[in-house]
Design an enzyme around this catalytic site. Sequence first.
Site, PDB file in Angstrom:
ATOM      1  N   TYR A 181       0.860  -1.187   0.000  1.00  0.00           N
ATOM      2  CA  TYR A 181       0.000   0.000   0.000  1.00  0.00           C
ATOM      3  C   TYR A 181       0.891   1.230   0.000  1.00  0.00           C
ATOM      4  O   TYR A 181       1.748   1.383   0.875  1.00  0.00           O
ATOM      5  CB  TYR A 181      -0.917   0.013   1.233  1.00  0.00           C
ATOM      6  CG  TYR A 181      -1.771   1.273   1.303  1.00  0.00           C
ATOM      7  CD1 TYR A 181      -2.757   1.512   0.354  1.00  0.00           C
ATOM      8  CD2 TYR A 181      -1.579   2.219   2.304  1.00  0.00           C
ATOM      9  CE1 TYR A 181      -3.528   2.675   0.393  1.00  0.00           C
ATOM     10  CE2 TYR A 181      -2.346   3.382   2.355  1.00  0.00           C
ATOM     11  CZ  TYR A 181      -3.317   3.602   1.399  1.00  0.00           C
ATOM     12  OH  TYR A 181      -4.066   4.746   1.444  1.00  0.00           O
ATOM     13  N   ASP A 193       9.633   3.008   0.007  1.00  0.00           N
ATOM     14  CA  ASP A 193       8.551   3.739   0.668  1.00  0.00           C
ATOM     15  C   ASP A 193       8.746   3.549   2.166  1.00  0.00           C
ATOM     16  O   ASP A 193       8.442   2.488   2.717  1.00  0.00           O
ATOM     17  CB  ASP A 193       7.202   3.184   0.198  1.00  0.00           C
ATOM     18  CG  ASP A 193       6.024   3.887   0.869  1.00  0.00           C
ATOM     19  OD1 ASP A 193       6.238   4.601   1.868  1.00  0.00           O
ATOM     20  OD2 ASP A 193       4.887   3.699   0.392  1.00  0.00           O
ATOM     21  N   LYS A 229       3.846  10.521   7.694  1.00  0.00           N
ATOM     22  CA  LYS A 229       3.507  10.107   9.070  1.00  0.00           C
ATOM     23  C   LYS A 229       4.362  10.773  10.144  1.00  0.00           C
ATOM     24  O   LYS A 229       4.138  11.925  10.460  1.00  0.00           O
ATOM     25  CB  LYS A 229       3.543   8.583   9.163  1.00  0.00           C
ATOM     26  CG  LYS A 229       2.549   7.936   8.168  1.00  0.00           C
ATOM     27  CD  LYS A 229       1.998   6.644   8.641  1.00  0.00           C
ATOM     28  CE  LYS A 229       1.228   5.895   7.579  1.00  0.00           C
ATOM     29  NZ  LYS A 229      -0.197   6.174   7.560  1.00  0.00           N
TER      30      LYS A 229
HETATM   31  C1  LIG Z   1       3.626   2.702   3.197  1.00  0.00           C
HETATM   32  C2  LIG Z   1       2.686   3.826   2.928  1.00  0.00           C
HETATM   33  N1  LIG Z   1       2.893   4.615   1.873  1.00  0.00           N
HETATM   34  C3  LIG Z   1       2.080   5.650   1.606  1.00  0.00           C
HETATM   35  C4  LIG Z   1       0.993   5.913   2.393  1.00  0.00           C
HETATM   36  C5  LIG Z   1       0.095   7.072   2.075  1.00  0.00           C
HETATM   37  O1  LIG Z   1       0.258   8.075   3.033  1.00  0.00           O
HETATM   38  P1  LIG Z   1      -0.888   9.148   3.283  1.00  0.00           P
HETATM   39  O2  LIG Z   1      -2.004   8.455   3.994  1.00  0.00           O
HETATM   40  O3  LIG Z   1      -0.232  10.207   4.121  1.00  0.00           O
HETATM   41  O4  LIG Z   1      -1.295   9.665   1.946  1.00  0.00           O
HETATM   42  C6  LIG Z   1       0.726   5.115   3.507  1.00  0.00           C
HETATM   43  C7  LIG Z   1      -0.430   5.389   4.385  1.00  0.00           C
HETATM   44  O5  LIG Z   1      -0.789   4.641   5.252  1.00  0.00           O
HETATM   45  C8  LIG Z   1       1.592   4.035   3.786  1.00  0.00           C
HETATM   46  O6  LIG Z   1       1.384   3.216   4.815  1.00  0.00           O
END
Ligand SMILES: Cc1ncc(COP(=O)(O)O)c(C=O)c1O
Length: 463
Positions: free
Chosen positions: A167, A271, A298
């Site tokens: 994700y 990521d 985050k």
């Molecule tokens: C690994 C990862 N990448 C990207 C995102 C997307 O972040 P955002 O919710 O700030 O758009 C998340 C969100 O949970 C995530 O867990």
Amino acid sequence: MAMQVSSLVDSRTRAEVEAEVIADYRASSPRSAALHEAARRVMPGGDTRTVAFHAPYPLVVQQGSGCRIEDADGRVYIDLLNNYTSLIHGHGHPDVVAAVEACLPTGTAFPAPNTYQTRLAEILTERVASVDLVRFCNSGTEAMMNAIRAARAFTGRDLIVKMEGGYHGTYDDVEVSVHPALDDPTAGPEHAPLSVLGTRGVPQNTVENVLVTALNDRESIERIMAERGSEVAAVVIEPVLGSGGMLPADREYLEALRALTLEHGALLIFDEVMSFRLEPGGVQEHFRVRPDLTTFAKIIGGGFPVGGFGGRAAVMEQFDPLRPEPLWQSGTFNGNLITMAAGVAAMKAYTPDEVARINALGERLRQGLREAVAEVGIVASVTGYGSFVGLHLGVDEVRTYRDAAAVDKGLARLLHLALLSEGVYAAPRLMMCTSTAMDEATIDEVLGSVRRAIQQIRPALVA
Ligand SMILES: Cc1ncc(COP(=O)(O)O)c(C=O)c1O
């Protein structure tokens, strides 16, 4: 169903247990129920965040302090979710509060650079060895969008390879094979998965630009790179798959991704939106693999909306407006003062000692959960790394997305509600994390609640 309990004298059926657990939940949260109904009249589903919904309705949380939150009915919970891992210090850390209070009267956002964002950029580039230059945005989704755009622009290629079950936010190009159903024939075989759109509304041809592969499956990625490597702009991976089940990649697998991307002239994007909290320099420090680009969000915003992406100077310099044909990256609230000041305060307070301490708390929680499920003979798997913890019911080993997707989801939902009744706030899919606001006594309190919640749903654990 792969569930067994050693000795049972409880004659309730699973349906009866479920009815009891839901009745308890409703009885203890009437105000949340009423507020949810009011919210439904003006917002579809009563909220603006689909992941936060669960049946029969989610609790309305009014306030938080340290590792505890209080709902609209005045019930207090240990917060084991921390806004999906983003609140590294729990709620209301004094340094973060002071930083924001100092900023608020002087203005919150200007269309101009500010010193807080430079300071946060310095902190990130000092901590993460692979990051020479960084830019900010407002979410992890935007961070991924910009990193992918940078990789495509740098390589002149369109193809992206991502992990099945990975994700990366809600940007169209990463809404592919996020949680394909196990019985979906279009998802292909386990070792040669096919791209499946993650949601309606994403253009069907997105799957032509995004290939998927299985985590830790070297043969699968070797095959993809052998066949299409010259078209690949980037391979994208969370070094510890977060939402996909708290599943660490193997070091050898990440090393193979690094070697293959170099060999084929593609970029490697880590990521670290979630996993940055796992080591002082991001979890890439542990794996000793240097990606070309890293995305953040985050924890780096101290509790405020944030995203960031950075990496090798040669790739990031594409965003320098003084360069010929620079990449455009903008956003009205990018680098706003409140987020940047809160982020600086949060990151300064997240020292290497604190990282190690909450990682040890995560290990204590994992160990305790393993003991708690073993005591009643439940088939389950506990995954994670450092401060990340995942509990998977009904499966005994989880290494890939497909393993994690095979859990007994109904049982997980039941345990989630039973945990709420016992004062523990986790994700409905039983994803949890520790924060610096916790200590060993907090974890032991959680484990006591887990044991009681398991007893409450015990008959449901029988086939
Ligand atoms: C690994 C990862 N990448 C990207 C995102 C997307 O972040 P955002 O919710 O700030 O758009 C998340 C969100 O949970 C995530 O867990």
